[in-house]
Write a protein that holds these residues in place. Sequence first.
Motif, PDB file in Angstrom:
ATOM      1  N   THR A  38       0.849  -1.185   0.000  1.00  0.00           N
ATOM      2  CA  THR A  38       0.000   0.000   0.000  1.00  0.00           C
ATOM      3  C   THR A  38       0.887   1.238   0.000  1.00  0.00           C
ATOM      4  O   THR A  38       2.093   1.158   0.271  1.00  0.00           O
ATOM      5  N   THR A  39       0.294   2.368  -0.293  1.00  0.00           N
ATOM      6  CA  THR A  39       1.029   3.628  -0.365  1.00  0.00           C
ATOM      7  C   THR A  39       0.315   4.670   0.480  1.00  0.00           C
ATOM      8  O   THR A  39      -0.878   4.902   0.309  1.00  0.00           O
ATOM      9  N   GLY A  40       1.035   5.255   1.420  1.00  0.00           N
ATOM     10  CA  GLY A  40       0.457   6.324   2.222  1.00  0.00           C
ATOM     11  C   GLY A  40      -0.072   5.893   3.571  1.00  0.00           C
ATOM     12  O   GLY A  40      -0.093   6.697   4.509  1.00  0.00           O
ATOM     13  N   TYR A  41      -0.506   4.648   3.675  1.00  0.00           N
ATOM     14  CA  TYR A  41      -1.039   4.147   4.940  1.00  0.00           C
ATOM     15  C   TYR A  41      -0.675   2.676   5.144  1.00  0.00           C
ATOM     16  O   TYR A  41      -0.562   1.922   4.180  1.00  0.00           O
ATOM     17  N   HIS A  42      -0.553   2.289   6.415  1.00  0.00           N
ATOM     18  CA  HIS A  42      -0.551   0.886   6.803  1.00  0.00           C
ATOM     19  C   HIS A  42      -2.022   0.498   6.921  1.00  0.00           C
ATOM     20  O   HIS A  42      -2.749   1.059   7.750  1.00  0.00           O
ATOM     21  N   LEU A  43      -2.490  -0.439   6.123  1.00  0.00           N
ATOM     22  CA  LEU A  43      -3.909  -0.773   6.111  1.00  0.00           C
ATOM     23  C   LEU A  43      -4.200  -2.083   6.829  1.00  0.00           C
ATOM     24  O   LEU A  43      -3.403  -3.029   6.790  1.00  0.00           O
ATOM     25  N   ALA A  44      -5.378  -2.127   7.464  1.00  0.00           N
ATOM     26  CA  ALA A  44      -5.920  -3.337   8.064  1.00  0.00           C
ATOM     27  C   ALA A  44      -7.193  -3.678   7.304  1.00  0.00           C
ATOM     28  O   ALA A  44      -8.064  -2.821   7.135  1.00  0.00           O
ATOM     29  N   ASP A  45      -7.288  -4.929   6.809  1.00  0.00           N
ATOM     30  CA  ASP A  45      -8.472  -5.279   6.011  1.00  0.00           C
ATOM     31  C   ASP A  45      -9.634  -5.605   6.950  1.00  0.00           C
ATOM     32  O   ASP A  45      -9.703  -6.655   7.553  1.00  0.00           O
ATOM     33  N   GLY A  46     -10.563  -4.651   7.053  1.00  0.00           N
ATOM     34  CA  GLY A  46     -11.640  -4.721   8.029  1.00  0.00           C
ATOM     35  C   GLY A  46     -12.931  -5.315   7.518  1.00  0.00           C
ATOM     36  O   GLY A  46     -13.994  -5.049   8.093  1.00  0.00           O
ATOM     37  N   GLY A  47     -12.892  -6.119   6.461  1.00  0.00           N
ATOM     38  CA  GLY A  47     -14.105  -6.776   5.993  1.00  0.00           C
ATOM     39  C   GLY A  47     -14.557  -7.840   6.982  1.00  0.00           C
ATOM     40  O   GLY A  47     -13.745  -8.422   7.705  1.00  0.00           O
ATOM     41  N   ALA A  48     -15.877  -8.108   7.005  1.00  0.00           N
ATOM     42  CA  ALA A  48     -16.418  -9.098   7.939  1.00  0.00           C
ATOM     43  C   ALA A  48     -16.190 -10.529   7.464  1.00  0.00           C
ATOM     44  O   ALA A  48     -16.103 -11.452   8.273  1.00  0.00           O
ATOM     45  N   HIS A  49     -16.091 -10.710   6.143  1.00  0.00           N
ATOM     46  CA  HIS A  49     -15.945 -12.070   5.606  1.00  0.00           C
ATOM     47  C   HIS A  49     -15.304 -11.975   4.222  1.00  0.00           C
ATOM     48  O   HIS A  49     -15.602 -11.056   3.453  1.00  0.00           O
ATOM     49  N   TYR A  50     -14.427 -12.930   3.934  1.00  0.00           N
ATOM     50  CA  TYR A  50     -13.783 -12.992   2.627  1.00  0.00           C
ATOM     51  C   TYR A  50     -14.045 -14.346   1.998  1.00  0.00           C
ATOM     52  O   TYR A  50     -13.801 -15.382   2.601  1.00  0.00           O
ATOM     53  N   CYS A  98       3.294  -0.986   3.895  1.00  0.00           N
ATOM     54  CA  CYS A  98       3.258   0.333   3.253  1.00  0.00           C
ATOM     55  C   CYS A  98       4.624   0.621   2.635  1.00  0.00           C
ATOM     56  O   CYS A  98       5.634   0.682   3.336  1.00  0.00           O
ATOM     57  N   GLN A  99       4.627   0.836   1.313  1.00  0.00           N
ATOM     58  CA  GLN A  99       5.896   0.843   0.589  1.00  0.00           C
ATOM     59  C   GLN A  99       6.674   2.157   0.656  1.00  0.00           C
ATOM     60  O   GLN A  99       7.836   2.207   0.267  1.00  0.00           O
ATOM     61  N   ASN A 100       6.051   3.229   1.142  1.00  0.00           N
ATOM     62  CA  ASN A 100       6.824   4.471   1.262  1.00  0.00           C
ATOM     63  C   ASN A 100       7.165   4.744   2.730  1.00  0.00           C
ATOM     64  O   ASN A 100       6.935   5.810   3.273  1.00  0.00           O
ATOM     65  N   CYS A 101       7.745   3.712   3.354  1.00  0.00           N
ATOM     66  CA  CYS A 101       8.130   3.780   4.769  1.00  0.00           C
ATOM     67  C   CYS A 101       9.585   3.390   4.953  1.00  0.00           C
ATOM     68  O   CYS A 101      10.125   2.588   4.192  1.00  0.00           O
ATOM     69  N   ASP A 102      10.184   3.929   5.995  1.00  0.00           N
ATOM     70  CA  ASP A 102      11.463   3.437   6.492  1.00  0.00           C
ATOM     71  C   ASP A 102      11.176   2.461   7.620  1.00  0.00           C
ATOM     72  O   ASP A 102      10.052   2.404   8.147  1.00  0.00           O
ATOM     73  N   TRP A 103      12.199   1.700   8.035  1.00  0.00           N
ATOM     74  CA  TRP A 103      11.942   0.638   8.996  1.00  0.00           C
ATOM     75  C   TRP A 103      11.346   1.115  10.318  1.00  0.00           C
ATOM     76  O   TRP A 103      10.503   0.411  10.885  1.00  0.00           O
ATOM     77  N   PRO A 104      11.705   2.314  10.845  1.00  0.00           N
ATOM     78  CA  PRO A 104      11.055   2.716  12.105  1.00  0.00           C
ATOM     79  C   PRO A 104       9.548   2.896  11.977  1.00  0.00           C
ATOM     80  O   PRO A 104       8.813   2.705  12.952  1.00  0.00           O
ATOM     81  N   HIS A 105       9.073   3.250  10.772  1.00  0.00           N
ATOM     82  CA  HIS A 105       7.632   3.405  10.580  1.00  0.00           C
ATOM     83  C   HIS A 105       6.905   2.081  10.768  1.00  0.00           C
ATOM     84  O   HIS A 105       5.774   2.040  11.278  1.00  0.00           O
ATOM     85  N   PHE A 106       7.528   0.987  10.351  1.00  0.00           N
ATOM     86  CA  PHE A 106       6.900  -0.320  10.520  1.00  0.00           C
ATOM     87  C   PHE A 106       6.833  -0.702  12.003  1.00  0.00           C
ATOM     88  O   PHE A 106       5.828  -1.255  12.469  1.00  0.00           O
ATOM     89  N   VAL A 107       7.892  -0.395  12.728  1.00  0.00           N
ATOM     90  CA  VAL A 107       7.876  -0.668  14.174  1.00  0.00           C
ATOM     91  C   VAL A 107       6.775   0.150  14.847  1.00  0.00           C
ATOM     92  O   VAL A 107       6.015  -0.359  15.685  1.00  0.00           O
ATOM     93  N   GLN A 108       6.641   1.413  14.459  1.00  0.00           N
ATOM     94  CA  GLN A 108       5.602   2.271  15.029  1.00  0.00           C
ATOM     95  C   GLN A 108       4.201   1.769  14.676  1.00  0.00           C
ATOM     96  O   GLN A 108       3.284   1.808  15.512  1.00  0.00           O
ATOM     97  N   SER A 109       4.039   1.275  13.462  1.00  0.00           N
ATOM     98  CA  SER A 109       2.760   0.679  13.075  1.00  0.00           C
ATOM     99  C   SER A 109       2.434  -0.487  13.996  1.00  0.00           C
ATOM    100  O   SER A 109       1.298  -0.625  14.498  1.00  0.00           O
ATOM    101  N   GLY A 110       3.440  -1.335  14.240  1.00  0.00           N
ATOM    102  CA  GLY A 110       3.235  -2.467  15.133  1.00  0.00           C
ATOM    103  C   GLY A 110       2.892  -2.043  16.551  1.00  0.00           C
ATOM    104  O   GLY A 110       2.079  -2.693  17.223  1.00  0.00           O
ATOM    105  N   GLU A 111       3.480  -0.942  17.011  1.00  0.00           N
ATOM    106  CA  GLU A 111       3.174  -0.456  18.356  1.00  0.00           C
ATOM    107  C   GLU A 111       1.698  -0.099  18.485  1.00  0.00           C
ATOM    108  O   GLU A 111       1.047  -0.417  19.502  1.00  0.00           O
ATOM    109  N   ALA A 112       1.143   0.551  17.463  1.00  0.00           N
ATOM    110  CA  ALA A 112      -0.282   0.889  17.474  1.00  0.00           C
ATOM    111  C   ALA A 112      -1.134  -0.378  17.462  1.00  0.00           C
ATOM    112  O   ALA A 112      -2.164  -0.468  18.147  1.00  0.00           O
ATOM    113  N   ILE A 113      -0.696  -1.370  16.692  1.00  0.00           N
ATOM    114  CA  ILE A 113      -1.425  -2.644  16.624  1.00  0.00           C
ATOM    115  C   ILE A 113      -1.393  -3.347  17.975  1.00  0.00           C
ATOM    116  O   ILE A 113      -2.405  -3.882  18.444  1.00  0.00           O
TER     117      ILE A 113
END
Length: 292
Positions: A63-75, A152-167
């Motif tokens: 993804t670009t711009g955001y770390h996304l969570a797929d919030g659909g009820a069923h796939y 999210c492809q326009n991130c540096d590695w600390p952004h991924f760690v921060q995303s995980g912290e929110a999760i």
Amino acid sequence: MNGQIVGAALVSHHPGLMQCEEFRVLQGAGADSDLIAGYARLRERIQALAPDAVLIFDSHWFTTGYHLADGGAHYRGTYISDEMPWYLHGVPYDYRGLPSLALEIEAVSRERGGYNRAICHPELGRQYATINLVKHLRFEHTDTPVLTLSSCQNCDWPHFVQSGEAIGEAIRRSGLRVVLLASGAMSHKFNAIDWKPNHPRIFHESNVSRPENIASDKGAIALLEQGRHDQILERWQDEYRKLPWEAFGAHYLQMLGAMGGAACRAKGEALSAYENARGTGNIHIWFPGAAA
């Protein structure tokens, strides 16, 4: 509400594992990939925990711009890979999502000024980094809700760690018992299309693209087994980012962020051999859970 991460794993999803057993054994010079047996070992760990949900950090959902969570009820649908449709096609899937946790992740991230967002659309396309785990780990059979997180492809590695912290914080607030799966390879450099194997067993580690990648992967595995995630992070920019790991390590880094980042001391246990897949380094490694 005392939600917990009850277990986590770095897991290979490579598409060759979706080939029929006969073909895999042929490619393996008479023996199947140990990653297949590793899936059974991982299934046992997860089923023994009976988690409320599984989160998959998908190293193919860019993804670009955001770390996304797929919030659909069923796939539900039939998967075909646009990368290799000549054999990875016709895979049926039918599993539950978890909109409430996706929305909680977004809420926590917004509070912190972060970039995690939920996308609640049941027709959102699937990637095999998710589907292959859903099938091999049989989440459809156990009716386990699965929530996929993007890279999210326009991130540096600390952004991924921060995303995980929110999760991780969202899991705490959810009250759920959750297993995290970082779906992807370690070193991720492909062999050339006309490459000739170094070893007749295609899965053999000597078929990984470069000797220095093998050495780096094995050094990282040793650190993971020691629970020295802090040292992995210290070496990230100069070593693992340059190899690079699949999706620049987004899958592992987000998982680690949710588990405490550099402070995490969860010791990894290899549930498979370290193997080659078209030059990339693959393994299943299990980490015990702790309070999120």
